[in-house]
Design a protein around this motif. Structure first.
Motif, PDB file in Angstrom:
ATOM      1  N   ARG A   1       0.351   7.381  -3.126  1.00  0.00           N
ATOM      2  CA  ARG A   1      -0.305   6.952  -4.483  1.00  0.00           C
ATOM      3  C   ARG A   1       0.530   6.244  -5.445  1.00  0.00           C
ATOM      4  NH1 ARG A   1      -3.439  11.218  -8.239  1.00  0.00           N
ATOM      5  NH2 ARG A   1      -0.991  11.551  -8.922  1.00  0.00           N
ATOM      6  N   ALA A   2       1.779   6.763  -5.703  1.00  0.00           N
ATOM      7  CA  ALA A   2       2.858   6.211  -6.749  1.00  0.00           C
ATOM      8  C   ALA A   2       3.272   5.062  -6.104  1.00  0.00           C
ATOM      9  CB  ALA A   2       3.947   7.342  -6.713  1.00  0.00           C
ATOM     10  N   LEU A   3       3.493   5.078  -4.807  1.00  0.00           N
ATOM     11  CA  LEU A   3       3.980   3.779  -4.088  1.00  0.00           C
ATOM     12  C   LEU A   3       2.750   2.594  -4.135  1.00  0.00           C
ATOM     13  CD1 LEU A   3       5.443   5.269  -0.887  1.00  0.00           C
ATOM     14  CD2 LEU A   3       6.699   4.195  -2.903  1.00  0.00           C
ATOM     15  N   ALA A   4       1.688   3.047  -4.508  1.00  0.00           N
ATOM     16  CA  ALA A   4       0.613   1.980  -4.516  1.00  0.00           C
ATOM     17  C   ALA A   4       0.881   1.022  -5.840  1.00  0.00           C
ATOM     18  CB  ALA A   4      -0.675   2.435  -4.441  1.00  0.00           C
ATOM     19  N   THR A   5       1.399   1.593  -6.750  1.00  0.00           N
ATOM     20  CA  THR A   5       1.588   0.949  -7.939  1.00  0.00           C
ATOM     21  C   THR A   5       2.886  -0.242  -7.766  1.00  0.00           C
ATOM     22  OG1 THR A   5       3.338   2.406  -8.806  1.00  0.00           O
ATOM     23  CG2 THR A   5       1.023   2.908  -9.411  1.00  0.00           C
ATOM     24  N   SER A   6       3.474  -0.345  -6.575  1.00  0.00           N
ATOM     25  CA  SER A   6       4.292  -1.016  -6.385  1.00  0.00           C
ATOM     26  C   SER A   6       5.766  -0.914  -7.422  1.00  0.00           C
ATOM     27  CB  SER A   6       3.987  -2.848  -6.579  1.00  0.00           C
ATOM     28  OG  SER A   6       2.958  -3.078  -5.672  1.00  0.00           O
ATOM     29  N   PRO A   7       6.136   0.209  -7.252  1.00  0.00           N
ATOM     30  CA  PRO A   7       7.184   0.581  -8.360  1.00  0.00           C
ATOM     31  C   PRO A   7       8.656  -0.166  -7.651  1.00  0.00           C
ATOM     32  CG  PRO A   7       6.913   2.355  -6.739  1.00  0.00           C
ATOM     33  CD  PRO A   7       5.817   1.189  -6.243  1.00  0.00           C
ATOM     34  N   ARG A   8       9.391  -0.392  -8.777  1.00  0.00           N
ATOM     35  CA  ARG A   8      10.921  -0.772  -8.611  1.00  0.00           C
ATOM     36  C   ARG A   8      11.671   0.645  -8.553  1.00  0.00           C
ATOM     37  NH1 ARG A   8       9.907  -5.912 -11.023  1.00  0.00           N
ATOM     38  NH2 ARG A   8       9.698  -7.169  -9.179  1.00  0.00           N
ATOM     39  N   LEU A   9      11.202   1.717  -9.348  1.00  0.00           N
ATOM     40  CA  LEU A   9      11.646   2.857  -9.444  1.00  0.00           C
ATOM     41  C   LEU A   9      10.724   4.001  -9.233  1.00  0.00           C
ATOM     42  CD1 LEU A   9      14.063   4.813 -10.292  1.00  0.00           C
ATOM     43  CD2 LEU A   9      13.416   4.647 -12.762  1.00  0.00           C
ATOM     44  N   LEU A  10      10.978   5.016  -8.082  1.00  0.00           N
ATOM     45  CA  LEU A  10       9.962   6.140  -7.889  1.00  0.00           C
ATOM     46  C   LEU A  10      10.667   7.126  -8.545  1.00  0.00           C
ATOM     47  CD1 LEU A  10       7.352   7.125  -6.566  1.00  0.00           C
ATOM     48  CD2 LEU A  10       8.974   7.184  -4.302  1.00  0.00           C
ATOM     49  N   VAL A  11      10.040   8.009  -9.251  1.00  0.00           N
ATOM     50  CA  VAL A  11      10.407   9.210  -9.987  1.00  0.00           C
ATOM     51  C   VAL A  11       9.516  10.426  -9.314  1.00  0.00           C
ATOM     52  CG1 VAL A  11      10.681  10.564 -12.055  1.00  0.00           C
ATOM     53  CG2 VAL A  11      10.807   8.000 -12.041  1.00  0.00           C
TER      54      VAL A  11
END
Length: 609
Positions: free
Chosen positions: A516-526
């Motif tokens: 789900r977090a990766l679905a936001t297309s992050p440049r930084l994953l916390v």
């Protein structure tokens, strides 16, 4: 990349699609039921059906507020009354506008009062929100009683003309009946379209877990305000037609009891259920008429019926089916519709500069310093770990970085942009996504819908495109569901796409939260303790997943207590103790730092014999 659905998912989609209630499926039945009073030439039955139509409209509006968005509004009838009095004042009391001109003003005025009520109150706890809305409903009723110059006082306003729709003039009760039936059908269609869209999912995410929704890029305040405004606008449509049906309005038509009836309609039928609202309206309008010969016991029978319903049908007479929206949309995405491009974070990563910078961040809770002057940097494509004993302030620092907790002092920059006072959904939209130490999934929704939640901030379909199912909206929906299935495949959960999230075992819930977090297309994953509670095999899989993210130009900032995991995967490590940074460096440097050793193992007593 095209993802083929596993067999059991395809079977579930096919069977569930057949059971999805759509306005097209019910339209012939609705028209037949509407024509019944005319076919029987029964004026009494026509009058009952007219009220059913009005209460269906009210129920649909309340269903948006309480069923979709989960907001308790016990003063809902006030919006109904505001629109009714607007129509009465403009078309009868002052006779300054025909119905077709007064109607949009009445609806907009009701929606405006919804915004005015919602804006300062939607951050309240549900119990306080309920009390505020009760108060608003009573204020509106007293205004109808006392503003004699506008509302006519206790007697109200009479001689309200039938609607002039511009195209034709409604002259008879039969014609008005068909106008109300058409209005009920259109509002039902509109409500269902919204519920099965990006907007409806945003309401569901906000209702299930507001903190998690904010953290993945959903503006929860805006979503709740939109629900209040749309619910009030629909009440305005019903109130406008009610005034012309009765040809008079008076304060006793807009009491708290009327709000309670609308609430009962939604709860009785099933919160969030379109057919449930229709059933609830039919029951609540028809039952008093059927019990007219038992007038002394009607309220007792109603009360007993509601108690029995709560015991044996707690989700209502026609509950909203689980995973309906996800299943229907996923089928459309995978099988039929071409996909559109989703938005990505607007900021570009600099070649050499830091991605994230934290300058002197401090956070005090009363007299406790959870953080004290902490500095931190994360560079592009870097895996940085944050370690320290329990209570060191690690999660507090992550909350500050992701906007859940504003710092007491200090500054934060992401892509050279100041995010010190930004809200979590704005930070997520910029490209920072996170998971939680205590997993925060939308448990009552499907695994597929949970992943799609992360794409909310990368999509843009609004009310009009959702209701009309414009080509751009359909393409965007296809992209959302196809991308969600791809991410599920990445974490090995594609075979369980239609399961409810709360049915997953702990390790798979961890993977789902990362997807789900990766679905936001992050440049930084916390990641906050992503390996906690995982088996040895699951930790190995997680390590491989993080390394794949590193290869995809995603930086990772993680908290973890498993030192073997941290030392094996980290490029750099920061160590906190009592809210202060005590060390920073490579894994080898940190392992040999005396301050770190003391923090974890304690300091030897020099005076000890």
């Amino acid at each position: 990349m095209e993802i083929a659905l596993p067999k059991q998912v395809r079977v579930g989609l096919t069977s569930s699609w057949q059971s999805v209630p759509g306005i097209i499926r019910y339209l012939p039945l609705a028209l037949a039921a509407a024509a019944l009073p005319e076919l029987l030439h029964n004026l009494y039955l026509r009058d009952i059906c007219t009220y059913i139509g009005l209460y269906i409209m009210l129920g649909m509006g309340m269903n948006i507020v309480i069923g979709y968005a989960g907001l308790m509004d016990l003063g809902y009838i006030a919006f109904y009354g505001i629109a009714a009095y607007t129509i009465a004042a403009l078309t009868a009391e002052f006779d300054i506008a025909p119905f077709w001109a007064a109607f949009p003003l009445a609806v907009l005025l009701a929606a405006a009062f919804g915004v005015v009520l919602g804006a300062p109150t939607l951050r309240l706890r549900p119990d306080y929100l309920a009390m505020v809305t009760i108060g608003f409903g009573e204020i509106a009723r007293l205004a109808f009683v006392n503003l004699d110059a506008v509302t006519g006082g206790p007697p109200g306003i009479t001689s309200i003309p039938r609607p002039d729709l511009g195209i034709f003039q409604v002259h008879t009760a039969d014609q008005l009946y068909w106008v109300i039936v058409a209005g009920a059908i259109l509002i039902t269609w509109f409500t269902q379209r919204l519920g099965d869209s990006r907007i409806g999912r945003g309401w569901a995410f906000t209702r299930d877990d507001e903190i998690a929704a904010e953290a993945i890029g959903i503006d929860t305040v805006r979503m709740k305000l939109l629900a209040f405004a749309l619910g009030a606008a629909i009440a305005g449509v019903a109130g406008s037609l009610f005034a012309t049906k009765m040809t008079m309005v008076a304060p006793e038509s807009f009491t708290w009891w009327e709000s309670l009836i609308v609430l009962i309609i939604v709860v009785l039928g099933g919160m969030g259920s379109i057919p449930g609202v229709i059933v609830g309206a039919i029951v609540m309008v028809s039952l008093p008429e059927l019990l007219r010969d038992f007038s002394d016991y009607r309220m007792l029978i109603l009360g007993v019926s509601l108690v029995l319903l709560a015991l044996f049908r707690p989700k209502g007479l026609w509950p909203a089916p689980a995973n309906q929206a996800a299943i229907a949309a996923a089928m459309g995405a995978v099988r039929r519709t071409p996909r559109a491009a989703l938005r990505t974070p607007t900021s570009e990563t600099t070649a050499t500069g830091p991605l994230l910078e934290v300058f002197g961040a401090s956070k005090r809770f009363g007299g406790v310093n959870a953080l004290a002057d902490v500095n931190l940097q994360v560079f592009p494509r870097e895996i940085v770990s944050l370690i320290g004993p329990n209570g060191a302030g690690k999660t507090t620092l992550l909350n500050v970085i992701t906007g859940l907790t504003p710092p007491t002092s200090g500054a934060l920059r992401f892509h050279d942009r100041d995010i010190t006072r930004s809200r979590p959904h704005d930070i997520a939209a910029l490209g920072i996504a996170r998971t939680f130490q205590n997993i925060r999934l939308f448990g009552s929704l499907t695994i597929l819908e949970n992943v799609a939640a992360g794409l909310h901030c990368r999509s843009r379909a609004g009310i009009l495109s959702a209701a009309l199912r414009l080509p751009s909206q359909r393409a965007e929906e296809a992209a959302i569901w196809s991308r969600s299935l791809e991410l599920l495949a990445d974490v090995g959960l594609q075979d369980r796409a239609t399961d409810l999230a709360h049915n997953l075992p702990y390790g798979e819930q961890r993977r789902l939260e990362i997807a789900r977090a990766l679905a936001t297309s992050p440049r930084l994953l916390v990641l906050d303790e992503p390996a906690a509670g995982l088996s040895g095999r699951e930790r190995t899989d997680l390590m491989q997943l993080i390394r794949r993210l590193h290869a995809k130009d995603i930086a990772v900032l993680l908290i973890e207590h498993d030192m073997d995991f941290v030392m094996a995967i980290s490029d750099r490590i920061y160590v906190l103790n009592y809210g202060r940074r005590i060390a920073a460096g490579t894994p080898d440097e940190v392992q040999n730092d005396h301050a770190v050793i003391e923090a974890y193992l304690g300091r030897a007593d020099d005076d000890e014999d």
